[in-house]
Every structure is written in structure tokens, then in C-alpha cells.
Design a protein around this motif. Sequence first.
Motif, PDB file in Angstrom:
ATOM      1  N   GLY A  49       0.815  -1.193   0.000  1.00 51.31           N
ATOM      2  CA  GLY A  49       0.000   0.000   0.000  1.00 51.31           C
ATOM      3  C   GLY A  49       0.852   1.248   0.000  1.00 51.31           C
ATOM      4  O   GLY A  49       2.091   1.194  -0.027  1.00 51.31           O
ATOM      5  N   ARG A  50       0.199   2.392   0.054  1.00 51.17           N
ATOM      6  CA  ARG A  50       0.902   3.678   0.040  1.00 51.17           C
ATOM      7  C   ARG A  50       0.040   4.702   0.747  1.00 51.17           C
ATOM      8  O   ARG A  50      -1.182   4.657   0.666  1.00 51.17           O
ATOM      9  N   THR A 127       3.312   9.490  -6.239  1.00 52.64           N
ATOM     10  CA  THR A 127       1.929   9.591  -5.785  1.00 52.64           C
ATOM     11  C   THR A 127       1.413  10.990  -6.093  1.00 52.64           C
ATOM     12  O   THR A 127       2.102  11.981  -5.817  1.00 52.64           O
ATOM     13  N   ALA A 165      -4.464   5.299  -3.249  1.00 53.29           N
ATOM     14  CA  ALA A 165      -4.585   5.374  -1.795  1.00 53.29           C
ATOM     15  C   ALA A 165      -5.706   6.341  -1.438  1.00 53.29           C
ATOM     16  O   ALA A 165      -5.879   7.373  -2.089  1.00 53.29           O
ATOM     17  N   TYR A 179      -6.085   1.274   0.438  1.00 55.95           N
ATOM     18  CA  TYR A 179      -5.300   1.217  -0.803  1.00 55.95           C
ATOM     19  C   TYR A 179      -5.785   0.021  -1.603  1.00 55.95           C
ATOM     20  O   TYR A 179      -6.074  -1.046  -1.051  1.00 55.95           O
TER      21      TYR A 179
END
Length: 274
Positions: A49-50, A127, A165, A179
Motif C-alpha cells: 500500500g501507500r 503519488t 490510496a 489502498y
Amino acid sequence: MSRLLVALVALLLSPAAARAEGGCEQWIAPALAEGPVTFGFLSADVATGRRACPRTEVGLGVQGGAIIETQNLYGAVTGAGLISGSFAVRPDLELFATLEALRFQYVQNASLTGTRMSLGQLTVGGTYMALTSGAFVLSPSVRLQLPTSFASPRTRTLGGEIGAAALYRPTNRFEVHGYAGVDASMGLGAADPLPLAGFLVNVGTEYALCSGFAAVLDANVHFGHRAVLDYVAPAVGLRFRAGEHFGAELGASLPVLGAERALAAGGLKLTYRM
């Protein structure tokens, strides 16, 4: 009377002003880590995830996992020393990277044992905070896994991940994050490339008991990499800060369902946020 009216207007406008700041600006302490627990079952930070919010920081850490299969007379312990960093190019755009600067692996199969230390995987990505609406943030993310690892002497691994996310932070102490992303990889070398693909879903929550400590509880589900269901794995993280810039995260993830062979994965990460 005029002072009373001014005070009343200020009181009514203050919640709206807080919401106008957006979810990313609401966090109680900048040095506390945000988003999902970052220790997973694949190399570097793949399929972990982020976070949704851009930030500039550098970090050092260690992570590892273990497979113990007594019925198959097999065991493996892996560990990696991590160097990571992110740079907020703009308030809505972040570039990031993670390197397994040293990867260690010990394997025992029946009477055979082997130990190997090498350079591990490097991942780079970005991102973009595409949508903010009050306390809600949505940020698409892309990550590339570069073939830098020498863990396998005749094969290099190339891969990538794309996802998004999400963050909902109604107060400066509490957030719900999530996410969803697709990851893929393949081997480069003389052997069969064995292409693999998977899909990760993460949902979690973080609560800061004070400006110096926060706890995280995540649920991770991954499909398609090893089997239809790779794992259902809850993860827990404890996050601390020391001063305005230094932070630490201690986290672990435990697969409770699925084909994942690892007993657990976990690690420790120290960061300096600029």
C-alpha cells in the motif's frame, strides 16, 4: 455587542477553516508516520500500500520474515536493511524510493543449508493527490520494481504496481486509510520468466493517543500471486516521534488465510521528516 458578534463568527468559521485545510494538513504531528503499515511479504515495499499524503523524508530500517515448514523439512529466514526516501515536489505530488541495501537469506532444506547476502530490490514511484474534499483524500500511485537484486545469481526481477490510496481524516488524531492496487513481476535471465500478477486491498485505521504516539491496525488481502487467495493478513503498527522531525515505526503482519508460506513479516523503520 460587536466583540461578541466577531467572536461568534470566528467560532462558526473555525471548523470550516479546518476542513478547508484538507485531510493531509490535519495530522497531529508531522514526524508521526501515516498510512498503511509498510512491512509486507514481498521485496522492499512492494504490495504494502501507500499513504495518500505527500511528504519529504528520509528513512533507515530493517525488515524480515520467516518460513518454517517442519513437515517438508524446510525453513527460510530473510532480512533486509532498507534505505528509503520521499520528496514532495509540490503539495500534491510525491516521488519516493526504497532500496534493500543489504538482503540476507538463510535456507535449510533437509540436510542442505545455504546463506546468501546481496544487494536487494530497488523500487521507485510517485503519488499524486488527485482529489481532496474536506477530510477525504484520493491519491493514485505508481511504483516500479527495478532488477537490481542479486539474491538469485542467474535471474533479475522486474516488476511494477499501480493503485490508489484513500484517506479520511475527520480529526487530527484519527484516520481511516485504504489502498487498492495491481502488482506484476517477471524474471529476466536464461530461465523461464514466470510472470506473476496480483491484486492488493488494504483497509486500516490509525489513532494518535498523543502527539508522540499512534497505533495502526490494518487488514490486507492479496489475490492472484501464488494462488487465487494469497493471504488475508492483519497488520499492526506502533508509531513514535521524538521532537519535530524524528519518527519511528515498529510493525508486523501475520497471514491467517491463503497460500502465503511466511509465518509473519515485520520490521523497524526510523525516519527524519523535513
